[in-house]
Scaffold this motif. Structure first.
Motif, PDB file in Angstrom:
ATOM      1  N   UNK A   9     -12.479  17.290   7.109  1.00 18.69           N
ATOM      2  CA  UNK A   9     -11.631  16.985   5.969  1.00 18.69           C
ATOM      3  C   UNK A   9     -11.723  15.527   5.554  1.00 18.69           C
ATOM      4  N   UNK A  10     -11.363  15.305   4.302  1.00 13.95           N
ATOM      5  CA  UNK A  10     -11.191  13.972   3.739  1.00 13.95           C
ATOM      6  C   UNK A  10      -9.704  13.764   3.496  1.00 13.95           C
ATOM      7  N   UNK A  11      -9.276  12.515   3.502  1.00 10.64           N
ATOM      8  CA  UNK A  11      -7.878  12.183   3.224  1.00 10.64           C
ATOM      9  C   UNK A  11      -7.856  11.019   2.238  1.00 10.64           C
ATOM     10  N   UNK A  12      -6.987  11.112   1.244  1.00  7.43           N
ATOM     11  CA  UNK A  12      -6.672   9.953   0.415  1.00  7.43           C
ATOM     12  C   UNK A  12      -5.155   9.852   0.318  1.00  7.43           C
ATOM     13  N   UNK A  13      -4.600   8.655   0.531  1.00  2.00           N
ATOM     14  CA  UNK A  13      -3.164   8.449   0.398  1.00  2.00           C
ATOM     15  C   UNK A  13      -2.894   7.086  -0.223  1.00  2.00           C
ATOM     16  N   UNK A  14      -1.917   7.058  -1.118  1.00  2.00           N
ATOM     17  CA  UNK A  14      -1.359   5.802  -1.628  1.00  2.00           C
ATOM     18  C   UNK A  14       0.032   5.704  -1.010  1.00  2.00           C
ATOM     19  N   UNK A  15       0.368   4.584  -0.365  1.00  2.00           N
ATOM     20  CA  UNK A  15       1.600   4.521   0.420  1.00  2.00           C
ATOM     21  C   UNK A  15       2.398   3.239   0.184  1.00  2.00           C
ATOM     22  N   UNK A  16       3.707   3.346   0.493  1.00  2.00           N
ATOM     23  CA  UNK A  16       4.661   2.241   0.490  1.00  2.00           C
ATOM     24  C   UNK A  16       5.627   2.554   1.633  1.00  2.00           C
ATOM     25  N   UNK A  17       5.379   1.965   2.801  1.00  2.00           N
ATOM     26  CA  UNK A  17       6.050   2.368   4.036  1.00  2.00           C
ATOM     27  C   UNK A  17       6.650   1.148   4.711  1.00  2.00           C
ATOM     28  N   UNK A  18       7.876   1.294   5.232  1.00  2.40           N
ATOM     29  CA  UNK A  18       8.483   0.208   5.987  1.00  2.40           C
ATOM     30  C   UNK A  18       9.810   0.572   6.596  1.00  2.40           C
ATOM     31  N   UNK A  19      10.202  -0.194   7.631  1.00  2.00           N
ATOM     32  CA  UNK A  19      11.504  -0.029   8.264  1.00  2.00           C
ATOM     33  C   UNK A  19      11.634   1.210   9.122  1.00  2.00           C
ATOM     34  N   UNK A  20      10.519   1.805   9.544  1.00  2.00           N
ATOM     35  CA  UNK A  20      10.586   3.049  10.320  1.00  2.00           C
ATOM     36  C   UNK A  20       9.837   2.911  11.635  1.00  2.00           C
ATOM     37  N   UNK A  21      10.193   3.780  12.583  1.00  2.00           N
ATOM     38  CA  UNK A  21       9.480   3.874  13.856  1.00  2.00           C
ATOM     39  C   UNK A  21       8.762   5.208  13.893  1.00  2.00           C
ATOM     40  N   UNK A  22       7.452   5.168  14.078  1.00  4.00           N
ATOM     41  CA  UNK A  22       6.674   6.398  14.189  1.00  4.00           C
ATOM     42  C   UNK A  22       6.629   6.837  15.648  1.00  4.00           C
ATOM     43  N   UNK A  23       6.471   8.144  15.895  1.00  4.16           N
ATOM     44  CA  UNK A  23       6.394   8.618  17.275  1.00  4.16           C
ATOM     45  C   UNK A  23       5.138   8.133  17.984  1.00  4.16           C
ATOM     46  N   UNK A  24       5.176   8.179  19.312  1.00  2.00           N
ATOM     47  CA  UNK A  24       4.046   7.821  20.171  1.00  2.00           C
ATOM     48  C   UNK A  24       3.639   6.356  20.042  1.00  2.00           C
ATOM     49  N   UNK A  25       4.531   5.525  19.513  1.00  2.00           N
ATOM     50  CA  UNK A  25       4.240   4.104  19.387  1.00  2.00           C
ATOM     51  C   UNK A  25       3.180   3.764  18.362  1.00  2.00           C
ATOM     52  N   UNK A  26       2.927   4.696  17.426  1.00  2.00           N
ATOM     53  CA  UNK A  26       1.918   4.447  16.391  1.00  2.00           C
ATOM     54  C   UNK A  26       2.389   3.380  15.412  1.00  2.00           C
ATOM     55  N   UNK A  27       1.531   2.459  15.070  1.00  2.00           N
ATOM     56  CA  UNK A  27       1.765   1.444  14.039  1.00  2.00           C
ATOM     57  C   UNK A  27       3.139   0.771  14.221  1.00  2.00           C
ATOM     58  N   UNK A  28       3.307   0.069  15.334  1.00  2.00           N
ATOM     59  CA  UNK A  28       4.604  -0.515  15.732  1.00  2.00           C
ATOM     60  C   UNK A  28       5.172  -1.488  14.704  1.00  2.00           C
ATOM     61  N   UNK A  29       4.321  -2.186  13.959  1.00  2.00           N
ATOM     62  CA  UNK A  29       4.798  -3.171  12.984  1.00  2.00           C
ATOM     63  C   UNK A  29       5.574  -2.549  11.825  1.00  2.00           C
ATOM     64  N   UNK A  30       5.469  -1.230  11.641  1.00  2.00           N
ATOM     65  CA  UNK A  30       6.179  -0.583  10.528  1.00  2.00           C
ATOM     66  C   UNK A  30       7.684  -0.741  10.620  1.00  2.00           C
ATOM     67  N   UNK A  31       8.187  -0.998  11.818  1.00  2.00           N
ATOM     68  CA  UNK A  31       9.634  -1.174  11.973  1.00  2.00           C
ATOM     69  C   UNK A  31      10.101  -2.507  11.386  1.00  2.00           C
ATOM     70  N   UNK A  32       9.249  -3.523  11.403  1.00  2.00           N
ATOM     71  CA  UNK A  32       9.635  -4.874  10.979  1.00  2.00           C
ATOM     72  C   UNK A  32       9.019  -5.327   9.665  1.00  2.00           C
ATOM     73  N   UNK A  33       8.001  -4.625   9.193  1.00  2.00           N
ATOM     74  CA  UNK A  33       7.307  -5.010   7.975  1.00  2.00           C
ATOM     75  C   UNK A  33       7.189  -3.822   7.035  1.00  2.00           C
ATOM     76  N   UNK A  34       6.886  -4.131   5.780  1.00  2.00           N
ATOM     77  CA  UNK A  34       6.605  -3.083   4.801  1.00  2.00           C
ATOM     78  C   UNK A  34       5.150  -3.221   4.376  1.00  2.00           C
ATOM     79  N   UNK A  35       4.465  -2.074   4.279  1.00  2.00           N
ATOM     80  CA  UNK A  35       3.064  -2.039   3.899  1.00  2.00           C
ATOM     81  C   UNK A  35       2.902  -1.199   2.641  1.00  2.00           C
TER      82      UNK A  35
END
Length: 196
Positions: free
Chosen positions: A99-125
């Motif tokens: 498969x191919x994936x394309x996503x446009x995103x605006x993400x921040x202030x959250x905690x993802x499971x399994x410790x993925x992308x830890x900076x998302x809790x403190x920053x917005x991307x």
């Protein structure tokens, strides 16, 4: 990933959707929704159609427009075309997918499971992501002729370009970056309705 690459990826995704749609009326087709994706508050829908004796083509899309308390957000729009090879026959048993994936995103202030992308809790991307992945799945037929359940997991390589902001709510721009990463590209437990 530069704008030319993102444009090419969008074109590929659109072409895959049009090919799946063109064959949908004449072939064995199912519609489905991913319960795991709904658990992230993301409405989603997919269409899959038989394109050969052991091959199917799927096109899925999800859209999350929501912002939650404390300006937490997992806002995005994502599309994912996939070609599948079934070991027995389409829509039953084991399959492998690419498969191919394309996503446009605006993400921040959250905690993802399994410790993925830890900076998302403190920053917005905010940015764009393109990826290619490989998946394995299994489909179980339910009693009757119309319903089934399917599970799939996929991993692959992603390319993202983004702007980073100090906090999810009000921070100023910290910088921009482009990254290549090995990542999960699919996690699905889907409820399927057979249109046949």
């Amino acid at each position: 990933m530069n704008n030319i690459t993102i444009h090419k990826l969008k074109t590929i995704c659109l072409a895959a959707f049009l090919m799946a749609s063109a064959g949908a009326s004449a072939q064995h087709t199912v519609v489905k929704t991913n319960a795991l994706y709904w658990s992230t508050t993301t409405p989603n829908l997919a269409i899959e159609t038989k394109i050969g004796q052991k091959w199917t083509a799927e096109f899925s899309a999800g859209y999350n427009p929501f912002t939650f308390s404390d300006n937490k957000k997992l806002r995005h729009i994502a599309v994912q075309p996939e070609a599948r090879y079934w070991l027995c026959s389409p829509y039953a048993g084991h399959f492998f997918g690419m498969h191919l994936v394309y996503a446009h995103y605006n993400i921040g202030g959250i905690k993802l499971p399994l410790g993925l992308f830890k900076d998302l809790h403190h920053y917005r991307y905010q940015g764009d992501l393109g990826a290619i992945g490989f998946g394995y799945g299994y489909s179980w037929m339910l009693p009757g002729n119309h319903w089934s359940i399917e599970a799939e997991i996929g991993v692959g390589v992603g390319f993202t370009t983004y702007d980073k902001y100090e906090c999810a709510t009000c921070g100023s721009k910290v910088g921009s970056d482009t990254k290549t990463l090995v990542m999960p590209t699919k996690a699905a437990i889907s409820l399927i309705y057979n249109l046949k």
